[in-house]
Design a protein around this motif. Structure first.
Motif, PDB file in Angstrom:
ATOM      1  N   PHE A  33      -7.340  88.928  58.493  1.00 48.86           N
ATOM      2  CA  PHE A  33      -7.201  88.080  59.687  1.00 48.86           C
ATOM      3  C   PHE A  33      -5.900  88.385  60.424  1.00 48.86           C
ATOM      4  CE2 PHE A  33      -6.146  83.995  61.763  1.00 48.86           C
ATOM      5  CZ  PHE A  33      -7.301  83.800  62.501  1.00 48.86           C
ATOM      6  N   GLN A  34      -5.977  88.620  61.733  1.00 53.66           N
ATOM      7  CA  GLN A  34      -4.817  88.959  62.563  1.00 53.66           C
ATOM      8  C   GLN A  34      -4.718  87.988  63.740  1.00 53.66           C
ATOM      9  OE1 GLN A  34      -2.560  91.390  61.791  1.00 53.66           O
ATOM     10  NE2 GLN A  34      -3.740  91.654  59.899  1.00 53.66           N
ATOM     11  N   GLN A  35      -3.612  88.092  64.473  1.00 51.19           N
ATOM     12  CA  GLN A  35      -3.364  87.166  65.574  1.00 51.19           C
ATOM     13  C   GLN A  35      -4.468  87.214  66.633  1.00 51.19           C
ATOM     14  OE1 GLN A  35       0.616  87.280  67.046  1.00 51.19           O
ATOM     15  NE2 GLN A  35       0.232  85.835  68.702  1.00 51.19           N
ATOM     16  N   GLU A  36      -4.999  88.430  66.908  1.00 52.80           N
ATOM     17  CA  GLU A  36      -6.046  88.535  67.934  1.00 52.80           C
ATOM     18  C   GLU A  36      -7.361  87.882  67.490  1.00 52.80           C
ATOM     19  OE1 GLU A  36      -5.860  92.580  65.770  1.00 52.80           O
ATOM     20  OE2 GLU A  36      -4.453  91.097  66.578  1.00 52.80           O
ATOM     21  N   ASP A  37      -7.499  87.576  66.187  1.00 51.70           N
ATOM     22  CA  ASP A  37      -8.703  86.919  65.695  1.00 51.70           C
ATOM     23  C   ASP A  37      -8.644  85.395  65.849  1.00 51.70           C
ATOM     24  OD1 ASP A  37      -9.628  89.428  64.834  1.00 51.70           O
ATOM     25  OD2 ASP A  37      -8.573  89.224  62.925  1.00 51.70           O
ATOM     26  N   GLY A  50     -34.507  70.948  67.295  1.00 52.45           N
ATOM     27  CA  GLY A  50     -33.283  70.749  68.058  1.00 52.45           C
ATOM     28  C   GLY A  50     -32.181  71.744  67.713  1.00 52.45           C
ATOM     29  N   ARG A  51     -30.992  71.421  68.221  1.00 51.87           N
ATOM     30  CA  ARG A  51     -29.858  72.352  68.123  1.00 51.87           C
ATOM     31  C   ARG A  51     -28.568  71.538  67.972  1.00 51.87           C
ATOM     32  NH1 ARG A  51     -26.698  74.840  72.268  1.00 51.87           N
ATOM     33  NH2 ARG A  51     -26.208  77.033  71.858  1.00 51.87           N
ATOM     34  N   ASN A  52     -27.664  72.046  67.164  1.00 53.45           N
ATOM     35  CA  ASN A  52     -26.375  71.373  66.995  1.00 53.45           C
ATOM     36  C   ASN A  52     -25.264  72.422  66.879  1.00 53.45           C
ATOM     37  OD1 ASN A  52     -24.492  69.343  66.722  1.00 53.45           O
ATOM     38  ND2 ASN A  52     -25.578  68.301  65.039  1.00 53.45           N
ATOM     39  N   VAL A  53     -24.050  72.039  67.318  1.00 50.68           N
ATOM     40  CA  VAL A  53     -22.910  72.964  67.329  1.00 50.68           C
ATOM     41  C   VAL A  53     -21.725  72.316  66.624  1.00 50.68           C
ATOM     42  CG1 VAL A  53     -21.286  74.275  68.762  1.00 50.68           C
ATOM     43  CG2 VAL A  53     -23.664  73.998  69.503  1.00 50.68           C
ATOM     44  N   ALA A  54     -21.086  73.057  65.738  1.00 54.18           N
ATOM     45  CA  ALA A  54     -19.837  72.617  65.105  1.00 54.18           C
ATOM     46  C   ALA A  54     -18.728  73.594  65.513  1.00 54.18           C
ATOM     47  CB  ALA A  54     -19.984  72.599  63.586  1.00 54.18           C
ATOM     48  N   ARG A  55     -17.558  73.046  65.831  1.00 53.64           N
ATOM     49  CA  ARG A  55     -16.448  73.886  66.311  1.00 53.64           C
ATOM     50  C   ARG A  55     -15.272  73.812  65.345  1.00 53.64           C
ATOM     51  NH1 ARG A  55     -18.586  71.440  70.836  1.00 53.64           N
ATOM     52  NH2 ARG A  55     -19.317  72.868  72.453  1.00 53.64           N
ATOM     53  N   GLY A  56     -14.577  74.929  65.235  1.00 56.99           N
ATOM     54  CA  GLY A  56     -13.373  74.973  64.401  1.00 56.99           C
ATOM     55  C   GLY A  56     -12.339  75.910  64.993  1.00 56.99           C
ATOM     56  N   GLN A  57     -11.079  75.475  64.956  1.00 56.75           N
ATOM     57  CA  GLN A  57      -9.975  76.284  65.494  1.00 56.75           C
ATOM     58  C   GLN A  57      -9.350  77.095  64.370  1.00 56.75           C
ATOM     59  OE1 GLN A  57      -8.783  76.218  68.844  1.00 56.75           O
ATOM     60  NE2 GLN A  57      -7.482  77.938  68.267  1.00 56.75           N
ATOM     61  N   LEU A  58      -9.267  78.416  64.555  1.00 58.30           N
ATOM     62  CA  LEU A  58      -8.572  79.286  63.611  1.00 58.30           C
ATOM     63  C   LEU A  58      -7.214  79.646  64.222  1.00 58.30           C
ATOM     64  CD1 LEU A  58     -11.331  81.757  62.338  1.00 58.30           C
ATOM     65  CD2 LEU A  58     -10.243  79.899  61.095  1.00 58.30           C
ATOM     66  N   THR A  59      -6.157  79.343  63.506  1.00 57.80           N
ATOM     67  CA  THR A  59      -4.790  79.586  63.992  1.00 57.80           C
ATOM     68  C   THR A  59      -4.105  80.601  63.085  1.00 57.80           C
ATOM     69  OG1 THR A  59      -4.697  77.297  64.776  1.00 57.80           O
ATOM     70  CG2 THR A  59      -2.607  78.485  64.628  1.00 57.80           C
ATOM     71  N   ARG A  90       5.059  84.152  63.090  1.00 52.08           N
ATOM     72  CA  ARG A  90       4.302  83.149  63.851  1.00 52.08           C
ATOM     73  C   ARG A  90       4.371  81.836  63.113  1.00 52.08           C
ATOM     74  NH1 ARG A  90       1.946  83.257  69.080  1.00 52.08           N
ATOM     75  NH2 ARG A  90       0.327  81.681  69.114  1.00 52.08           N
ATOM     76  N   PRO A  91       5.023  80.790  63.640  1.00 52.95           N
ATOM     77  CA  PRO A  91       5.686  80.780  64.942  1.00 52.95           C
ATOM     78  C   PRO A  91       6.930  81.661  64.978  1.00 52.95           C
ATOM     79  CG  PRO A  91       6.090  78.737  63.755  1.00 52.95           C
ATOM     80  CD  PRO A  91       5.109  79.504  62.939  1.00 52.95           C
ATOM     81  N   LYS A  92       7.453  81.873  66.171  1.00 54.58           N
ATOM     82  CA  LYS A  92       8.597  82.744  66.377  1.00 54.58           C
ATOM     83  C   LYS A  92       9.775  82.287  65.512  1.00 54.58           C
ATOM     84  CE  LYS A  92      11.326  84.703  70.173  1.00 54.58           C
ATOM     85  NZ  LYS A  92      11.560  84.662  71.644  1.00 54.58           N
ATOM     86  N   PRO A  93      10.407  83.213  64.772  1.00 57.03           N
ATOM     87  CA  PRO A  93      11.494  82.806  63.872  1.00 57.03           C
ATOM     88  C   PRO A  93      12.745  82.367  64.636  1.00 57.03           C
ATOM     89  CG  PRO A  93      10.622  84.981  63.285  1.00 57.03           C
ATOM     90  CD  PRO A  93      10.073  84.640  64.631  1.00 57.03           C
TER      91      PRO A  93
END
Length: 201
Positions: A33-37, A50-59, A90-93
Motif C-alpha cells: 500500500f502506497q500514498q497514491e492508493d 436491490g443494491r447497497n453500497v458501503a464506503r471506507g476511507q483508506l489513509t 506522513r504526516p509531514k515530520p
C-alpha cells in the motif's frame, strides 16, 4: 439470492492494478500500500432484489525516513556553519535539534528553522556532537554529526607582501596583509625594525 460484490474508488480513479479481488468472500486486497492508493473506496453488493453500497476511507501513514542527513564538520573560529536535514513521512515530520544530548534552542548566533541549523560565527564552546531529530506520530529518527572547532595561528604561506617600486613621487601605495588565521588576528606594521605609527600620510 446471494449478491454479487464489486469494488470501485469513489473519486472515479481506477483501482490499483496490483489490487486483488476475492469475489467469493467480498475481499479487496491491496499489497504494498502506497500514498497514491489512499482514498475513498466503495463496496457494491447487488442482486435481483436491490443494491447497497458501503464506503471506507483508506489513509496512508508512514514513519519518518531520511532523505538528507548531516555530516561531520571542521570549522575555524568565527566561520559560519550550516547543517540541513530532511525527512519524508506522513504526516509531514517536525524537527528539533540536540547538542551533546541536550535540547538546542535558537539564541544569538544559533538559528533554527525546520531542519536547518546555522551558527553565524563559531567559537570553541560550539564544538560537540549535534543531532537532528525528525518525528511524527508514527516514529522518531535521529541523524548525528560532530562539529570540531579549530584555531589557526597566522599563516603567511599563501599571502604575498608584494614588492612595490614607487614610480611617481606623491603617489599612493597600498600593501595588503591577509594571513590565514583563526580567530581573527590583530595587526601591526614595521619599516625595518621600527614600528610604524599612523600620521597624516
Amino acid at each position: 439470492p446471494v449478491p454479487t460484490i464489486s469494488w470501485r474508488r469513489a473519486d472515479g480513479k481506477p483501482l490499483p492494478r496490483k489490487a486483488r479481488r476475492h469475489r467469493s468472500s467480498g475481499l479487496l486486497e491491496i499489497p504494498n500500500f502506497q500514498q497514491e492508493d489512499a482514498g475513498l473506496y466503495e463496496c457494491v453488493a447487488e442482486n435481483v432484489r436491490g443494491r447497497n453500497v458501503a464506503r471506507g476511507q483508506l489513509t496512508f501513514y508512514a514513519q519518518p525516513s531520511w532523505t538528507q542527513q548531516i555530516r561531520d564538520v571542521r570549522a575555524a573560529i568565527e566561520e559560519r556553519v550550516s547543517w540541513e536535514c530532511r525527512a519524508s513521512g506522513r504526516p509531514k515530520p517536525s524537527y528539533r535539534w540536540l547538542k551533546d544530548g541536550e535540547p538546542l534552542l535558537p539564541q544569538g548566533r544559533v538559528q533554527l528553522e525546520q531542519g536547518s541549523l546555522t551558527i553565524a560565527s563559531v567559537s570553541l564552546s560550539d564544538a560537540g556532537m549535534y543531532q537532528c531529530v525528525a518525528e511524527n506520530r508514527h516514529g522518531v529518527i535521529f541523524t548525528s554529526a560532530e562539529l570540531s572547532v579549530i584555531a589557526i595561528g597566522p599563516d603567511f604561506s599563501k599571502t604575498l607582501l608584494k614588492k612595490l617600486t614607487l614610480v611617481k613621487v606623491g603617489g599612493e601605495v597600498i600593501i595588503e596583509c591577509k594571513p590565514k588565521a583563526s580567530p581573527r588576528p590583530t595587526y601591526s606594521w614595521k619599516k625595518g625594525k621600527d614600528i610604524l605609527r599612523e600620521n597624516d600620510r
